[in-house]
Design an enzyme around this catalytic site. Sequence first.
Site, PDB file in Angstrom:
ATOM      1  N   ASP A 285      53.089  54.259  43.347  1.00 42.16           N
ATOM      2  CA  ASP A 285      52.424  53.063  42.844  1.00 42.16           C
ATOM      3  C   ASP A 285      51.046  52.994  43.507  1.00 42.16           C
ATOM      4  OD1 ASP A 285      51.418  50.489  42.489  1.00 42.16           O
ATOM      5  OD2 ASP A 285      53.416  49.625  42.268  1.00 42.16           O
TER       6      ASP A 285
ATOM      7  N   ARG B 159      45.370  36.918  53.232  1.00 43.08           N
ATOM      8  CA  ARG B 159      44.891  38.236  52.848  1.00 43.08           C
ATOM      9  C   ARG B 159      43.455  38.141  52.363  1.00 43.08           C
ATOM     10  NH1 ARG B 159      47.931  41.698  48.238  1.00 43.08           N
ATOM     11  NH2 ARG B 159      46.808  40.181  46.980  1.00 43.08           N
TER      12      ARG B 159
ATOM     13  N   TYR C 275      43.552  45.791  36.745  1.00 45.32           N
ATOM     14  CA  TYR C 275      42.836  44.508  36.864  1.00 45.32           C
ATOM     15  C   TYR C 275      42.457  44.184  38.297  1.00 45.32           C
ATOM     16  CZ  TYR C 275      47.695  43.026  37.653  1.00 45.32           C
ATOM     17  OH  TYR C 275      48.987  42.929  38.105  1.00 45.32           O
ATOM     18  N   LYS C 276      42.761  45.085  39.233  1.00 42.71           N
ATOM     19  CA  LYS C 276      42.382  44.868  40.632  1.00 42.71           C
ATOM     20  C   LYS C 276      41.030  45.538  40.866  1.00 42.71           C
ATOM     21  CE  LYS C 276      47.138  43.973  41.876  1.00 42.71           C
ATOM     22  NZ  LYS C 276      48.430  44.464  42.317  1.00 42.71           N
TER      23      LYS C 276
ATOM     24  N   PHE D 164      56.217  46.198  46.951  1.00 38.54           N
ATOM     25  CA  PHE D 164      55.828  45.039  46.142  1.00 38.54           C
ATOM     26  C   PHE D 164      57.063  44.540  45.373  1.00 38.54           C
ATOM     27  CE2 PHE D 164      53.839  42.929  42.509  1.00 38.54           C
ATOM     28  CZ  PHE D 164      52.823  42.210  43.128  1.00 38.54           C
TER      29      PHE D 164
HETATM   30  C1  PLP Z   1      49.608  44.006  41.647  1.00 36.27           C
HETATM   31  C2  PLP Z   1      50.789  44.920  41.776  1.00 36.27           C
HETATM   32  C3  PLP Z   1      51.729  45.037  40.752  1.00 36.27           C
HETATM   33  C4  PLP Z   1      51.612  44.168  39.532  1.00 36.27           C
HETATM   34  O1  PLP Z   1      52.480  44.470  38.499  1.00 36.27           O
HETATM   35  P1  PLP Z   1      52.218  43.790  37.071  1.00 36.27           P
HETATM   36  O2  PLP Z   1      53.269  44.314  36.198  1.00 36.27           O
HETATM   37  O3  PLP Z   1      50.824  44.152  36.663  1.00 36.27           O
HETATM   38  O4  PLP Z   1      52.313  42.314  37.257  1.00 36.27           O
HETATM   39  C5  PLP Z   1      52.764  45.950  40.917  1.00 36.27           C
HETATM   40  N1  PLP Z   1      52.870  46.698  42.045  1.00 36.27           N
HETATM   41  C6  PLP Z   1      51.975  46.582  43.068  1.00 36.27           C
HETATM   42  C7  PLP Z   1      52.111  47.433  44.290  1.00 36.27           C
HETATM   43  C8  PLP Z   1      50.921  45.687  42.965  1.00 36.27           C
HETATM   44  O5  PLP Z   1      50.048  45.563  43.960  1.00 36.27           O
END
Ligand code: PLP
Length: 409
Positions: A208, A381, A233-234, A131
Amino acid sequence: MSGSSSLAQARALDAEDELADYRGRFLPSGDEELTAYLDGNSLGRPPRATLDRITEFVRQEWGSRLIRGWSEGWLDLPERVGDRLGEVAVGAAAGQVVIGDSTTVCLYKLIRAAASARPERREIVTDDGNFPTDRYVVEGIAEELGMVVRWLETDPLTGVTARQVSDALGPETAVVTLSHIDYRSAAIVDMGEITRVTHAAGALIVWDLCHSVGCLPVELDELGADFAVGCTYKYLNAGPGAPAFMYARSDHHGLRQPVQGWLGRHDPFEMGPGYEPAAGIRRFVSGTPPILGLLGVSEGVELVAEAGIDRIRSKAVALTELAVTLTDEWLTPHGLRLASPRDPALRGAHITVTRPDAARLVDRIIAAGVLVDHRSPDGIRLGLSPLTTGFEELWRAMDTIRQLAAEPL
Ligand SMILES: *Cc1c(COP(=O)(O)O)cnc(C)c1O
């Protein structure tokens, strides 16, 4: 229409769904135009309980207790909610999970802490398909500490393999950081084996879990993972920008994290000179805990606890299986290609389909009332959130996509 692709079949799946009632535990969108929400993996829907809890909190606790609230339970909410999240969703014994800052900031703190455990080593290993925020954090840390990033080149369809990691490891590797589930393809990587080879090379691992927490079981203690972060938040439905969690195995609690703030000090209200970190996981906290966000995390975690992570995982498999079947039957003839693993055991709770004109197609799909994500350059997606997505809802979304994909753009 017959087999698994008929509307009747989708309705039968809803009728058999043990988690069907949970859909009613979330607020309806009230948007008549919206026929399907396939973005719960980016922003989960709001639980009704969260609205009640936050409303009551604002009136009763914030409104009436005012500043006394801090000493009446707010201050240790990051650890209390962390313990519960650890128990319910990531297989962590108490005292190792804390709710912190954004995922990005949490990642920074943990990767820096991990690097400080191997000061004589100079490399951080990650993959080029990780990511974006994860890649940027790694680059920044490497620059700050004079380290080198060793990039794994991965095929999004399989995700990083243990073999690739093991080939990249060496005496200079300090830290490996990877996502458990690929944010594009939903490929699940072999956490157990990758953790094992990383440790065999004397390095530490930071996982992660953004796309796995709340949608499939994770066993951090059992795997011997060092550190982990994840979004709330997911699949935990904690609300936009709700704080992420950090896991640090108990034997790493002596390490230094880089954002030393007063609320990670052992006695913040002494306001004393010099930073003296709190014992345990608390030292990973930096500033004032985001209490409203924490309430959202707490409610989301309780919903997962009640539904049961194994049932959630089973429904995720059933939803993605239907999505794959309908992709094969309806979308592939119109040039859309499945870009997610076919084996459900290797797939998280979303699928991605690709076509070169995906960006324009996504605009049409969204305009038709089906919320999906465009993932650059050519991906669409479809997030299937087990507590909130229905089989008929998915069927209707796929039917809309099929019709739009058949039209010239
Ligand atoms: C959604 C997501 C993030 C988001 O990071 P934020 O700091 O909350 O914006 C980070 N890593 C992965 C793999 C994600 O899917």
